[in-house]
Design an enzyme around this catalytic site. Structure first.
Site, PDB file in Angstrom:
ATOM      1  N   CYS A 110       0.855  -1.190   0.000  1.00 24.18           N
ATOM      2  CA  CYS A 110       0.000   0.000   0.000  1.00 24.18           C
ATOM      3  C   CYS A 110       0.891   1.241   0.000  1.00 24.18           C
ATOM      4  CB  CYS A 110      -0.891  -0.012   1.244  1.00 24.18           C
ATOM      5  SG  CYS A 110      -2.033   1.369   1.361  1.00 24.18           S
ATOM      6  N   HIS A 153      -9.348  -3.507  -2.588  1.00 24.88           N
ATOM      7  CA  HIS A 153      -8.322  -2.803  -1.789  1.00 24.88           C
ATOM      8  C   HIS A 153      -8.696  -1.331  -1.664  1.00 24.88           C
ATOM      9  CE1 HIS A 153      -3.934  -2.069  -0.617  1.00 24.88           C
ATOM     10  NE2 HIS A 153      -4.343  -0.856  -0.896  1.00 24.88           N
ATOM     11  N   GLU A 154      -9.135  -0.720  -2.785  1.00 23.59           N
ATOM     12  CA  GLU A 154      -9.467   0.707  -2.778  1.00 23.59           C
ATOM     13  C   GLU A 154     -10.783   0.970  -2.039  1.00 23.59           C
ATOM     14  OE1 GLU A 154      -6.055   0.549  -4.668  1.00 23.59           O
ATOM     15  OE2 GLU A 154      -6.945   2.204  -3.514  1.00 23.59           O
ATOM     16  N   HIS A 157     -10.223   1.215   1.566  1.00 20.76           N
ATOM     17  CA  HIS A 157      -9.711   2.512   2.028  1.00 20.76           C
ATOM     18  C   HIS A 157     -10.857   3.482   2.310  1.00 20.76           C
ATOM     19  CE1 HIS A 157      -5.360   2.343   1.912  1.00 20.76           C
ATOM     20  NE2 HIS A 157      -5.333   1.904   0.665  1.00 20.76           N
TER      21      HIS A 157
HETATM   22  C1  NB4 Z   1      -2.811  -1.048  -4.496  1.00 20.67           C
HETATM   23  C2  NB4 Z   1      -2.711  -2.522  -4.967  1.00 20.67           C
HETATM   24  C3  NB4 Z   1      -2.159  -3.446  -3.898  1.00 20.67           C
HETATM   25  C4  NB4 Z   1      -2.844  -4.817  -4.182  1.00 20.67           C
HETATM   26  C5  NB4 Z   1      -0.458  -5.251  -7.540  1.00 20.67           C
HETATM   27  C6  NB4 Z   1       0.404  -4.054  -7.877  1.00 20.67           C
HETATM   28  C7  NB4 Z   1       1.366  -2.038  -7.220  1.00 20.67           C
HETATM   29  C8  NB4 Z   1      -0.555  -0.516  -5.428  1.00 20.67           C
HETATM   30  C9  NB4 Z   1      -1.485  -0.411  -4.201  1.00 20.67           C
HETATM   31  C10 NB4 Z   1      -4.029  -4.579  -5.032  1.00 20.67           C
HETATM   32  C11 NB4 Z   1      -4.095  -3.073  -5.300  1.00 20.67           C
HETATM   33  C12 NB4 Z   1      -1.621   1.111  -4.012  1.00 20.67           C
HETATM   34  C13 NB4 Z   1      -3.793   1.974  -3.280  1.00 20.67           C
HETATM   35  C14 NB4 Z   1       1.989  -1.934  -8.482  1.00 20.67           C
HETATM   36  C15 NB4 Z   1       1.770  -2.948  -9.414  1.00 20.67           C
HETATM   37  C16 NB4 Z   1       1.830  -3.836 -11.722  1.00 20.67           C
HETATM   38  C17 NB4 Z   1       1.622  -3.068 -13.034  1.00 20.67           C
HETATM   39  C18 NB4 Z   1       2.608  -1.610 -14.695  1.00 20.67           C
HETATM   40  C19 NB4 Z   1       3.860  -0.858 -15.092  1.00 20.67           C
HETATM   41  C20 NB4 Z   1       4.460  -0.615 -12.756  1.00 20.67           C
HETATM   42  C21 NB4 Z   1       3.209  -1.376 -12.333  1.00 20.67           C
HETATM   43  C22 NB4 Z   1       3.494  -2.167 -11.058  1.00 20.67           C
HETATM   44  F1  NB4 Z   1       2.765  -0.852  -8.774  1.00 20.67           F
HETATM   45  N1  NB4 Z   1       0.561  -3.090  -6.910  1.00 20.67           N
HETATM   46  N2  NB4 Z   1       1.586  -1.053  -6.266  1.00 20.67           N
HETATM   47  N3  NB4 Z   1       0.703  -0.956  -5.169  1.00 20.67           N
HETATM   48  N4  NB4 Z   1      -2.569   1.401  -2.950  1.00 20.67           N
HETATM   49  N5  NB4 Z   1       0.981  -4.005  -9.129  1.00 20.67           N
HETATM   50  N6  NB4 Z   1       2.311  -2.901 -10.687  1.00 20.67           N
HETATM   51  N7  NB4 Z   1       2.857  -2.350 -13.407  1.00 20.67           N
HETATM   52  O1  NB4 Z   1      -0.955  -0.180  -6.506  1.00 20.67           O
HETATM   53  O2  NB4 Z   1      -2.067   1.595  -1.719  1.00 20.67           O
HETATM   54  O3  NB4 Z   1      -4.618   2.027  -2.184  1.00 20.67           O
HETATM   55  O4  NB4 Z   1       4.203   0.064 -13.999  1.00 20.67           O
HETATM   56 NI    NI Z   2      -3.653   1.127  -0.426  1.00 17.41          NI
END
Ligand code: NB4
Ligand code: NI
EC number: 3.5.1.88
Length: 185
Positions: A110, A153-154, A157
């Protein structure tokens, strides 16, 4: 634009507060917030911009995380078929869900949590959701895979819930009943 310094971290009370329904038509501020949250995700996934502004990559961002109690979040990710999903969900709801659950084998992280918390986070494998766009248009989607996990997840929040609230403290990697690891369905 939203930078890491705008994202509040664990301990901030807004992360444990229920967000309020947004009234339509949206105010200019609400529109700008929606735009900026989606822009953050797009920038964070762009190698150049994320490097330039020091952004942690994300596929989702909720208003609470930028210290706003507006019931909206942004998602920017690919679904299982490589289709790009990119939208801001306003006053989102899960209207139905599968009995079957899923979880990310690598656990969740997160942007508001500056530490790694290992463990399975059980999520509904398939959900039907409703939400409004910034223009007040109602959308109904069926989600599975990563979009389903990210949506939950969102939405958590917006209800003041953090991913680790779902982890089995005693056995973080205990088998989740009636579930399958994401990507192995
Ligand atoms: C939200 C996610 C945590 C689990 C799975 C993932 C990343 C987040 C948190 C489910 C939702 C943020 C919001 C990533 C990521 C995959 C796709 C495309 C190219 C990099 C990117 C990396 F960054 N979680 N981060 N965490 N949260 N996949 N990816 N890739 O998004 O706290 O509440 O660029
Ligand atoms: Ni989060």
């Amino acid at each position: 634009m939203i930078l890491m310094e705008d994202i509040i971290r664990e301990g901030h009370p807004t992360l444990r507060t229920k967000a309020e329904e947004v009234k339509f038509p949206l105010s200019e501020d609400d529109r700008a917030l929606a735009h900026d949250m989606l822009e953050y995700l797009i920038n964070s996934q762009d190698p150049e911009a994320s490097q330039k502004y020091g952004l942690r990559p994300g596929v989702g961002l909720a208003a609470n995380q930028v210290n706003s109690l507006k019931r909206m979040f942004a998602l920017h990710l690919e679904d299982d078929n490589g289709e790009q999903l990119s939208f801001v969900a306003i006053n989102p709801k899960i209207v139905s869900h599968s009995v079957e659950k899923t979880y990310l084998p690598s656990g969740e992280g997160c942007l508001s949590v500056d530490r790694s918390i290992p463990g399975f986070v059980p999520r509904y494998a398939r959900i039907t959701v409703k939400f409004f766009t910034v223009d007040g248009e109602e959308k109904k989607l069926r989600l599975k895979g990563m979009p389903a996990v990210a949506f939950q997840h969102e939405l958590d929040h917006l209800n003041g819930i953090m991913f680790y609230d779902h982890i089995n403290e005693a056995n973080p990697f205990d088998q989740v009943p009636n579930s399958f690891p994401l990507g192995e369905e």
